[in-house]
Scaffold this active site. Structure first.
Site, PDB file in Angstrom:
ATOM      1  N   GLU A 117      -3.356  12.574  -0.037  1.00  0.00           N
ATOM      2  CA  GLU A 117      -2.488  11.875  -0.989  1.00  0.00           C
ATOM      3  C   GLU A 117      -2.378  12.636  -2.309  1.00  0.00           C
ATOM      4  O   GLU A 117      -3.173  12.404  -3.226  1.00  0.00           O
ATOM      5  CB  GLU A 117      -3.043  10.466  -1.262  1.00  0.00           C
ATOM      6  CG  GLU A 117      -2.151   9.647  -2.186  1.00  0.00           C
ATOM      7  CD  GLU A 117      -2.747   8.279  -2.541  1.00  0.00           C
ATOM      8  OE1 GLU A 117      -3.949   8.059  -2.335  1.00  0.00           O
ATOM      9  OE2 GLU A 117      -1.992   7.439  -3.049  1.00  0.00           O
ATOM     10  N   LYS A 140       0.315  11.018   2.337  1.00  0.00           N
ATOM     11  CA  LYS A 140       0.651   9.818   1.568  1.00  0.00           C
ATOM     12  C   LYS A 140       1.307  10.280   0.280  1.00  0.00           C
ATOM     13  O   LYS A 140       0.723  11.055  -0.480  1.00  0.00           O
ATOM     14  CB  LYS A 140      -0.616   8.999   1.281  1.00  0.00           C
ATOM     15  CG  LYS A 140      -0.345   7.739   0.464  1.00  0.00           C
ATOM     16  CD  LYS A 140      -1.434   6.693   0.649  1.00  0.00           C
ATOM     17  CE  LYS A 140      -1.181   5.501  -0.234  1.00  0.00           C
ATOM     18  NZ  LYS A 140      -2.019   4.347   0.125  1.00  0.00           N
ATOM     19  N   SER A 188       3.005   2.814  -3.593  1.00  0.00           N
ATOM     20  CA  SER A 188       3.986   2.161  -4.477  1.00  0.00           C
ATOM     21  C   SER A 188       3.874   2.681  -5.907  1.00  0.00           C
ATOM     22  O   SER A 188       4.870   2.656  -6.651  1.00  0.00           O
ATOM     23  CB  SER A 188       3.866   0.644  -4.402  1.00  0.00           C
ATOM     24  OG  SER A 188       2.586   0.179  -4.738  1.00  0.00           O
ATOM     25  N   GLY A 189       2.711   3.120  -6.301  1.00  0.00           N
ATOM     26  CA  GLY A 189       2.562   3.905  -7.526  1.00  0.00           C
ATOM     27  C   GLY A 189       2.998   3.263  -8.834  1.00  0.00           C
ATOM     28  O   GLY A 189       3.435   3.972  -9.735  1.00  0.00           O
TER      29      GLY A 189
HETATM   30  P1  13P Z   1      -0.319   1.808  -4.938  1.00  0.00           P
HETATM   31  O1  13P Z   1       0.612   1.374  -3.853  1.00  0.00           O
HETATM   32  O2  13P Z   1      -0.705   0.696  -5.873  1.00  0.00           O
HETATM   33  O3  13P Z   1       0.170   3.034  -5.643  1.00  0.00           O
HETATM   34  O4  13P Z   1      -1.681   2.220  -4.256  1.00  0.00           O
HETATM   35  C1  13P Z   1      -1.666   3.059  -3.161  1.00  0.00           C
HETATM   36  C2  13P Z   1      -2.855   3.905  -3.136  1.00  0.00           C
HETATM   37  O5  13P Z   1      -3.482   4.030  -2.104  1.00  0.00           O
HETATM   38  C3  13P Z   1      -3.255   4.613  -4.340  1.00  0.00           C
HETATM   39  O6  13P Z   1      -4.244   5.547  -4.054  1.00  0.00           O
END
Ligand code: 13P
Length: 338
Positions: free
Chosen positions: A177, A219, A261-262
């Site tokens: 990610e 991701k 979702s960030g």
């Molecule tokens: P968010 O969807 O809140 O960005 O979290 C996903 C995630 O795994 C962050 O490391």
């Protein structure tokens, strides 16, 4: 290699997504604090139990990413969470990175951040496997504007490749990610550029390290405008930029692509994911892997009150239904009010 292939296929099966419930205790506590929930181990357990035992959750989820503490916890009647999830056909994963470190302490996060956690990783993964984890996650972050030459980007890519290599040697699917952060006033076009650079350098590092790409899940962020940008791009533009970035940066044989979702609102993340899905086919399967866009309204509703549990679970199921609809390109904002 057989198991790892099965895990990738199960995680990327059509019509399901991966719940990120791997907030570290620090992050979980911050979110609890915002809604007035006491920051205790038991409350973190209760909240995760609320999510995992929401009736029918297995129709929408192929996997759940857990944090160390949660992997060792269980339901009120004593069934370990990984076992509970397995009984529903949902795979348990584990966040194995140990958070971010500023590269230059005097500049703070703006000076670049690298992700820690390689030390002792193999032993931790071996234990996690005995506890029921079949996939893992490692998150690195980049800011829009950081590019190929940035030392933190290069170091993060190297560490992601090392982590992925250790995972695969133990038959564990690595989710890599390299998140491009939403903070700032940048445009969606700028994010597209940063996505290409950060994803491509990670893909390159994985190949150089001999990691099998078909057994890796990426991701990624979507190519959204910065949170504080004046005119934020709409779903169609975000989708086109995201897909172009992914097709440019990622080899066709990666095992799958999932979206974080960030910091987008649940409606924004779902709408953007829907617009992305409408641009299929892609060389890889795509799925959602949200934390906040699935959980924010759920946590707000629950806010630590036992009597709100069912209401909060219904909200969670609603968000999952909408995310799965988006995965098929069948979401519309009007569905939010049902
Ligand atoms: P968010 O969807 O809140 O960005 O979290 C996903 C995630 O795994 C962050 O490391």
């Amino acid at each position: 290699m057989k198991n790892i292939h099965k895990t990738v296929t199960a995680l990327m099966q059509q019509g399901k997504g991966i719940l990120a419930a791997d907030e570290s205790n620090k992050t979980a506590n911050k979110r609890f604090d915002a809604v007035g929930v006491e920051q205790t181990e038991e409350n973190r357990r209760k909240y995760r139990e609320l999510l995992f035992t929401a009736p029918g959750v297995e129709q929408y989820l192929s996997g759940v990413i857990l944090y160390d503490e949660t992997l060792r916890q269980g339901t009120e009647d004593g069934m370990p969470f990984p076992e509970y999830l397995a009984s529903k056909g949902v795979l348990a994963g584990i966040k194995v990175d140990q958070g971010l470190e500023d590269v230059s302490p005097d500049k703070g996060p703006e000076g670049g951040q690298v992700t820690r956690g390689l030390e002792g990783l193999e032993d931790r993964l071996k234990e996690y496997k005995t506890l029921g984890a079949s996939f893992a996650k490692w998150r690195a972050v980049a800011r829009v504007g950081d590019g190929y030459a940035d030392p933190a980007i290069i170091e993060n890519a190297k560490r992601l490749a090392e982590y992925a290599c250790v995972c695969q040697s133990l038959d564990i699917v690595p989710i890599v990610e390299p998140e491009v952060l939403i903070d700032g006033v940048h445009s969606a076009e700028d994010t597209e550029g940063s996505l290409i650079e950060s994803l491509a350098i990670v893909a390159d590092a994985l190949v150089k390290k001999g990691v099998k790409l078909s057994h890796v899940i990426f991701k990624t962020s979507m190519a959204v405008s910065g949170k504080d940008a004046e005119n934020r791009a709409g779903a169609q533009e975000v989708a086109e930029r995201t897909v172009r970035a992914l097709k440019t940066a990622l080899p066709d044989d990666v095992g799958g692509v999932v979206f974080l979702s960030g910091g987008q609102t649940p409606e924004e993340a779902t709408g953007n994911f829907n617009a992305i899905a409408r641009l299929e086919p892609f060389p890889w399967e795509v799925a959602f892997s949200f934390s906040r866009a699935l959980q924010e309204p759920v946590l707000e509703l629950w806010a630590g009150h036992d009597e709100k549990k069912e209401l909060a679970q219904a909200e969670f199921l609603k968000r999952l239904t909408l995310a799965v609809a988006a995965d098929a390109g069948g979401y519309s904002p009007g569905m939010e009010s049902i």
